[in-house]
Design a protein around this motif. Structure first.
Motif, PDB file in Angstrom:
ATOM      1  N   THR A 100       0.829  -1.209   0.000  1.00  0.00           N
ATOM      2  CA  THR A 100       0.000   0.000   0.000  1.00  0.00           C
ATOM      3  C   THR A 100       0.860   1.255   0.000  1.00  0.00           C
ATOM      4  OG1 THR A 100      -1.792  -1.138   1.161  1.00  0.00           O
ATOM      5  CG2 THR A 100      -1.771   1.271   1.267  1.00  0.00           C
ATOM      6  N   ALA A 101       1.862   1.293   0.881  1.00  0.00           N
ATOM      7  CA  ALA A 101       2.731   2.468   0.962  1.00  0.00           C
ATOM      8  C   ALA A 101       3.536   2.653  -0.324  1.00  0.00           C
ATOM      9  CB  ALA A 101       3.666   2.346   2.158  1.00  0.00           C
ATOM     10  N   GLY A 102       4.125   1.555  -0.802  1.00  0.00           N
ATOM     11  CA  GLY A 102       4.945   1.662  -2.007  1.00  0.00           C
ATOM     12  C   GLY A 102       4.154   2.092  -3.217  1.00  0.00           C
ATOM     13  N   TRP A 103       2.997   1.467  -3.427  1.00  0.00           N
ATOM     14  CA  TRP A 103       2.182   1.820  -4.584  1.00  0.00           C
ATOM     15  C   TRP A 103       1.571   3.212  -4.452  1.00  0.00           C
ATOM     16  CZ3 TRP A 103       1.790   0.574  -9.433  1.00  0.00           C
ATOM     17  CH2 TRP A 103       2.240  -0.675  -9.864  1.00  0.00           C
ATOM     18  N   CYS A 104       1.227   3.628  -3.223  1.00  0.00           N
ATOM     19  CA  CYS A 104       0.732   5.000  -3.042  1.00  0.00           C
ATOM     20  C   CYS A 104       1.760   6.006  -3.532  1.00  0.00           C
ATOM     21  CB  CYS A 104       0.415   5.263  -1.567  1.00  0.00           C
ATOM     22  SG  CYS A 104      -1.208   4.699  -1.024  1.00  0.00           S
ATOM     23  N   ARG A 105       3.011   5.811  -3.123  1.00  0.00           N
ATOM     24  CA  ARG A 105       4.043   6.777  -3.515  1.00  0.00           C
ATOM     25  C   ARG A 105       4.371   6.673  -4.993  1.00  0.00           C
ATOM     26  NH1 ARG A 105       7.557   9.523  -0.089  1.00  0.00           N
ATOM     27  NH2 ARG A 105       5.886   9.083   1.413  1.00  0.00           N
ATOM     28  N   LEU A 107       2.360   5.588  -7.490  1.00  0.00           N
ATOM     29  CA  LEU A 107       1.250   6.146  -8.266  1.00  0.00           C
ATOM     30  C   LEU A 107       1.215   7.659  -8.151  1.00  0.00           C
ATOM     31  CD1 LEU A 107      -1.636   3.604  -7.560  1.00  0.00           C
ATOM     32  CD2 LEU A 107      -0.392   3.939  -9.703  1.00  0.00           C
ATOM     33  N   GLY A 108       1.434   8.182  -6.932  1.00  0.00           N
ATOM     34  CA  GLY A 108       1.502   9.631  -6.778  1.00  0.00           C
ATOM     35  C   GLY A 108       2.635  10.230  -7.601  1.00  0.00           C
ATOM     36  N   GLY A 109       3.777   9.518  -7.628  1.00  0.00           N
ATOM     37  CA  GLY A 109       4.908   9.988  -8.427  1.00  0.00           C
ATOM     38  C   GLY A 109       4.621   9.960  -9.914  1.00  0.00           C
ATOM     39  N   TYR A 110       3.974   8.894 -10.376  1.00  0.00           N
ATOM     40  CA  TYR A 110       3.624   8.810 -11.794  1.00  0.00           C
ATOM     41  C   TYR A 110       2.628   9.901 -12.185  1.00  0.00           C
ATOM     42  CZ  TYR A 110       5.924   4.631 -13.612  1.00  0.00           C
ATOM     43  OH  TYR A 110       6.851   3.747 -14.097  1.00  0.00           O
ATOM     44  N   THR A 356      -5.685  14.640  -7.502  1.00  0.00           N
ATOM     45  CA  THR A 356      -6.587  14.894  -6.380  1.00  0.00           C
ATOM     46  C   THR A 356      -6.363  13.937  -5.218  1.00  0.00           C
ATOM     47  OG1 THR A 356      -8.273  13.474  -7.378  1.00  0.00           O
ATOM     48  CG2 THR A 356      -8.383  15.815  -7.878  1.00  0.00           C
ATOM     49  N   VAL A 357      -5.856  12.745  -5.483  1.00  0.00           N
ATOM     50  CA  VAL A 357      -5.656  11.782  -4.399  1.00  0.00           C
ATOM     51  C   VAL A 357      -4.235  11.830  -3.849  1.00  0.00           C
ATOM     52  CG1 VAL A 357      -7.389  10.249  -5.374  1.00  0.00           C
ATOM     53  CG2 VAL A 357      -4.989   9.912  -5.976  1.00  0.00           C
ATOM     54  N   LYS A 358      -3.369  12.682  -4.409  1.00  0.00           N
ATOM     55  CA  LYS A 358      -1.954  12.601  -4.077  1.00  0.00           C
ATOM     56  C   LYS A 358      -1.669  12.947  -2.619  1.00  0.00           C
ATOM     57  CE  LYS A 358       2.563  13.807  -5.940  1.00  0.00           C
ATOM     58  NZ  LYS A 358       3.314  14.513  -6.985  1.00  0.00           N
ATOM     59  N   VAL A 359      -2.337  13.975  -2.085  1.00  0.00           N
ATOM     60  CA  VAL A 359      -2.087  14.367  -0.700  1.00  0.00           C
ATOM     61  C   VAL A 359      -2.460  13.232   0.247  1.00  0.00           C
ATOM     62  CG1 VAL A 359      -2.809  15.921   1.152  1.00  0.00           C
ATOM     63  CG2 VAL A 359      -2.262  16.839  -1.100  1.00  0.00           C
ATOM     64  N   THR A 360      -3.629  12.608   0.018  1.00  0.00           N
ATOM     65  CA  THR A 360      -4.040  11.487   0.866  1.00  0.00           C
ATOM     66  C   THR A 360      -3.035  10.343   0.760  1.00  0.00           C
ATOM     67  OG1 THR A 360      -6.339  12.111   0.484  1.00  0.00           O
ATOM     68  CG2 THR A 360      -5.942   9.950   1.436  1.00  0.00           C
ATOM     69  N   PHE A 361      -2.552  10.062  -0.446  1.00  0.00           N
ATOM     70  CA  PHE A 361      -1.545   9.023  -0.637  1.00  0.00           C
ATOM     71  C   PHE A 361      -0.311   9.310   0.226  1.00  0.00           C
ATOM     72  CE2 PHE A 361      -2.588   7.124  -5.092  1.00  0.00           C
ATOM     73  CZ  PHE A 361      -3.793   6.685  -4.592  1.00  0.00           C
ATOM     74  N   ASN A 417     -13.534  17.595  -2.223  1.00  0.00           N
ATOM     75  CA  ASN A 417     -13.380  16.756  -3.416  1.00  0.00           C
ATOM     76  C   ASN A 417     -12.132  15.885  -3.332  1.00  0.00           C
ATOM     77  OD1 ASN A 417     -11.816  19.094  -3.530  1.00  0.00           O
ATOM     78  ND2 ASN A 417     -11.994  19.318  -5.747  1.00  0.00           N
ATOM     79  N   TYR A 418     -11.036  16.485  -2.853  1.00  0.00           N
ATOM     80  CA  TYR A 418      -9.794  15.723  -2.721  1.00  0.00           C
ATOM     81  C   TYR A 418      -9.921  14.640  -1.655  1.00  0.00           C
ATOM     82  CZ  TYR A 418      -7.557  19.410  -5.511  1.00  0.00           C
ATOM     83  OH  TYR A 418      -7.209  20.281  -6.507  1.00  0.00           O
ATOM     84  N   PHE A 419     -10.624  14.961  -0.563  1.00  0.00           N
ATOM     85  CA  PHE A 419     -10.809  13.964   0.487  1.00  0.00           C
ATOM     86  C   PHE A 419     -11.591  12.771  -0.054  1.00  0.00           C
ATOM     87  CE2 PHE A 419     -13.170  11.879   3.824  1.00  0.00           C
ATOM     88  CZ  PHE A 419     -12.191  11.676   4.786  1.00  0.00           C
ATOM     89  N   TRP A 420     -12.670  13.034  -0.742  1.00  0.00           N
ATOM     90  CA  TRP A 420     -13.497  11.955  -1.290  1.00  0.00           C
ATOM     91  C   TRP A 420     -12.693  11.096  -2.262  1.00  0.00           C
ATOM     92  CZ3 TRP A 420     -18.287  12.561  -4.993  1.00  0.00           C
ATOM     93  CH2 TRP A 420     -18.985  11.355  -5.031  1.00  0.00           C
ATOM     94  N   GLY A 421     -12.003  11.763  -3.191  1.00  0.00           N
ATOM     95  CA  GLY A 421     -11.181  11.020  -4.141  1.00  0.00           C
ATOM     96  C   GLY A 421     -10.081  10.240  -3.454  1.00  0.00           C
ATOM     97  N   GLY A 422      -9.499  10.828  -2.408  1.00  0.00           N
ATOM     98  CA  GLY A 422      -8.418  10.157  -1.700  1.00  0.00           C
ATOM     99  C   GLY A 422      -8.871   8.918  -0.959  1.00  0.00           C
ATOM    100  N   MET A 423     -10.029   9.019  -0.268  1.00  0.00           N
ATOM    101  CA  MET A 423     -10.484   7.859   0.501  1.00  0.00           C
ATOM    102  C   MET A 423     -10.858   6.697  -0.418  1.00  0.00           C
ATOM    103  SD  MET A 423     -14.245   9.120   1.926  1.00  0.00           S
ATOM    104  CE  MET A 423     -14.543   7.655   2.926  1.00  0.00           C
ATOM    105  N   VAL A 424     -11.422   7.007  -1.575  1.00  0.00           N
ATOM    106  CA  VAL A 424     -11.740   5.948  -2.542  1.00  0.00           C
ATOM    107  C   VAL A 424     -10.449   5.377  -3.131  1.00  0.00           C
ATOM    108  CG1 VAL A 424     -12.835   5.435  -4.747  1.00  0.00           C
ATOM    109  CG2 VAL A 424     -14.003   6.906  -3.085  1.00  0.00           C
ATOM    110  N   GLY A 425      -9.521   6.275  -3.501  1.00  0.00           N
ATOM    111  CA  GLY A 425      -8.271   5.826  -4.109  1.00  0.00           C
ATOM    112  C   GLY A 425      -7.459   4.927  -3.199  1.00  0.00           C
ATOM    113  N   ILE A 426      -7.366   5.308  -1.909  1.00  0.00           N
ATOM    114  CA  ILE A 426      -6.593   4.496  -0.973  1.00  0.00           C
ATOM    115  C   ILE A 426      -7.200   3.113  -0.804  1.00  0.00           C
ATOM    116  CG2 ILE A 426      -5.977   4.246   1.458  1.00  0.00           C
ATOM    117  CD1 ILE A 426      -4.156   6.131   0.020  1.00  0.00           C
ATOM    118  N   CYS A 427      -8.514   3.066  -0.622  1.00  0.00           N
ATOM    119  CA  CYS A 427      -9.148   1.772  -0.364  1.00  0.00           C
ATOM    120  C   CYS A 427      -9.174   0.879  -1.601  1.00  0.00           C
ATOM    121  CB  CYS A 427     -10.541   1.985   0.217  1.00  0.00           C
ATOM    122  SG  CYS A 427     -10.474   2.630   1.912  1.00  0.00           S
TER     123      CYS A 427
END
Length: 549
Positions: A100-105, A107-110, A356-361, A417-427
């Motif tokens: 989860t941590a590796g892919w979050c970073r 994907l955020g980097g990409y 939009t999901v990068k901060v949550t990631f 909007n970012y919070f909503w996108g982030g919570m969906v993206g993480i899960c």
């Protein structure tokens, strides 16, 4: 094979050829990735007011950057592996949380890999007008140059980044000197933006402060590229005070020299204005400096993100082709090339919707790093740690709790909007994990004894419970956000989101989306807990499992 040998095989399994990288070079690799100059702080000054801006720049290193860097240094000194924090979390918390941590970073980097290129060329266009085709061709040439440079290895790419970063550093040292020589204003008056009020000044500017003091853990990806692996954690510790000084002194001296804090921005009053007190062509010079800064950041981003992706692939948690290493230079050639291709595609578009999901990631990564550091102090107290945060567990908690609180606050105020996108993206990470685990095999392919598969779920033992924890945490966060966000955004949210998305009910739609997503997550959490108890009970799991969280 012994248990310790198996563990080493899953943690330090990189085939990248280490190169001679000095501490001096690594400091500037980290500097270019995490700082790169004062660009962006102008907006912090204008939104918060000069006094509050300087206080934010002074305090955030202690409450936000220090938790990142100190824990990164402790874990990085103990486990200086390619993949950095991805490997630390894997050891402390297990395969799924590391994934989860590796892919979050990654994907955020990409998603953001082309942003430095886009911003850098935009600065350059202030001097050299270009049409759309010329702009893209120039971006493409820049991407190809730095991709080829990275294919030659960290030593040569790091040398270029060092030279570029020294130019940027020299420019802002010059600004600081000029500013102090022309001191005409009180740099802390007014303390806050009186139009926004104390609270508004803080909330409008804190996100910028958090952003400029982020990224310190990402360069840990590169430890395995260095023959002297200690340069990675030492460099992280050095770059925080360096960044702090570079942010504060030019900003303070600039405010003291030219004032006009309410007009500070990238295209109005800024650091070039300060340099312009003695150099007539300062605006043109700083456009070039900004381009150089963004170029160095792009170069370092390729270095870091490619190693993260490589490490994940080497663990069979990404397509295996991405772990291909060149025979001549020993660099992860496939992951570097894919980043270059993605940048070529991304340079054509605006990344507003994609990030939009990068901060949550990012926040999820930091929290998992801090938890893994805590867990490893309990599980492996005798692990060799050349650097260790002084004191016992109480001191460790005092260091990281402010980071937890800041991360929690940042996620809530980042935007509905970012919070909503982030919570969906993480899960959705759990869905991605299930797919990749079944297709690629995961750590079981390397160590089937230490990482066995549950024959019923076809996942690692305990994964259903881990999924439940993730969905449960975001259920609670979602409910908190549903009630908190209207208090924070209520005065301006409806108008802002209506303008952003083009329909009057956009704000209510997003809030209802958060609520219903939270309810759905609660149901999923309950279902996963039941399934975990029925088909993956703890008393039926093998006794030799390495991870239990």
């Amino acid at each position: 094979m012994s248990n310790s040998a198996q563990r080493a095989n899953t943690l330090d399994n990189s085939k990248i050829k280490a190169q001679d990288v000095s501490l001096f070079t690594f400091v500037f690799i980290a500097f270019s990735y995490c700082c790169g100059g004062c660009f962006g702080i102008e907006e912090l000054v204008a939104s918060s007011g000069p006094g509050l801006a300087l206080v934010i720049l002074l305090l955030l290193p202690f409450f936000w950057a220090a938790p990142q860097a100190l824990v990164a240094a402790e874990l990085g000194s103990a486990m200086p592996y390619t993949g950095g924090f991805y490997k630390w979390i894997q050891r402390g918390l297990g395969e799924f949380w590391g994934f989860t941590a590796g892919w979050c970073r990654v994907l955020g980097g990409y998603l953001g890999i082309a942003i430095p290129v886009v911003l850098g060329v935009d600065y350059l266009k202030m001097l050299v007008p270009m049409d759309d085709l010329q702009t893209y061709l120039f971006k493409a040439a820049l991407i190809i140059v730095f991709t080829v440079l990275n294919l030659r290895g960290i030593k040569e790419a790091g040398r270029v980044t060092t030279i570029l970063s020294l130019v940027v550093l020299a420019a802002f040292v010059f600004v600081a000197i000029v500013g102090f020589m022309h001191w005409n204003h009180n740099p802390v008056e007014p303390f806050f933006n009186e139009k926004a009020g104390p609270l508004g000044s803080f909330t409008e500017s804190i996100a910028i402060g958090l952003w400029v003091y982020s990224g310190f853990t990402s360069v840990s990806f590169l430890a395995g590229d260095c023959k002297d692996r200690s340069v990675a954690w030492k460099g992280i510790l050095i770059v925080i005070p360096l960044s702090m000084i570079l942010y504060i002194l030019p900003t303070m001296s600039g405010l003291a020299a030219v004032g006009q804090w309410e007009s500070w921005s990238a295209d109005s009053v800024n650091y070039a204005t300060v340099a312009g007190l003695v150099i007539p062509f300062a605006a043109s010079l700083f456009a070039i400096i900004a381009f150089i800064s963004q170029s160095a950041m792009f170069n370092t981003s390729i270095m870091a993100i490619s190693r993260g992706l490589y490490a994940i692939s080497e663990d069979h948690l990404a397509p295996k082709i991405l772990s291909k290493v060149s025979k001549s230079k020993g660099v992860p050639i496939a992951s570097i090339i894919t980043i270059g291709i993605f940048a070529l595609i991304g340079a054509q578009f605006s990344f507003g919707a994609l990030v939009t999901v990068k901060v949550t990631f990012l926040m999820v990564d930091y929290i998992l790093i801090w938890i893994s550091g805590f867990q490893l102090r309990i599980k492996e107290p005798d692990m060799e740690r050349p650097f260790k945060i002084p004191g016992g567990m109480g001191v460790y908690l005092l260091v990281v709790i402010p980071g937890f609180l800041v991360a929690f606050f940042a996620v809530l105020v980042n935007g509905a909007n970012y919070f909503w996108g982030g919570m969906v993206g993480i899960c959705l990470m759990s869905v991605l994990y299930i797919f990749i685990k079944r297709i690629c095999g995961g750590l079981t392919k390397i160590d089937s004894v230490g990482h066995p598969i549950n024959p019923v779920t076809k996942l690692a033992y305990g994964d259903l419970g881990r999924f439940a924890k993730m969905f449960g945490v975001f259920t609670v966060l979602g409910i908190i956000a549903y009630f908190f966000i209207p208090l924070y955004e209520g005065s301006w949210g409806p108008e802002y989101y209506a303008d952003k998305y083009g329909f009057a009910g956009a704000y209510d739609f997003i809030l209802q989306g958060i609520l219903y997503t939270s309810i759905a997550f609660a149901c999923i959490t309950i279902l996963l807990l039941i399934l975990d108890k029925v088909i993956d009970p703890k008393d039926k799991r093998p006794k030799n499992l390495k991870f239990g969280l």
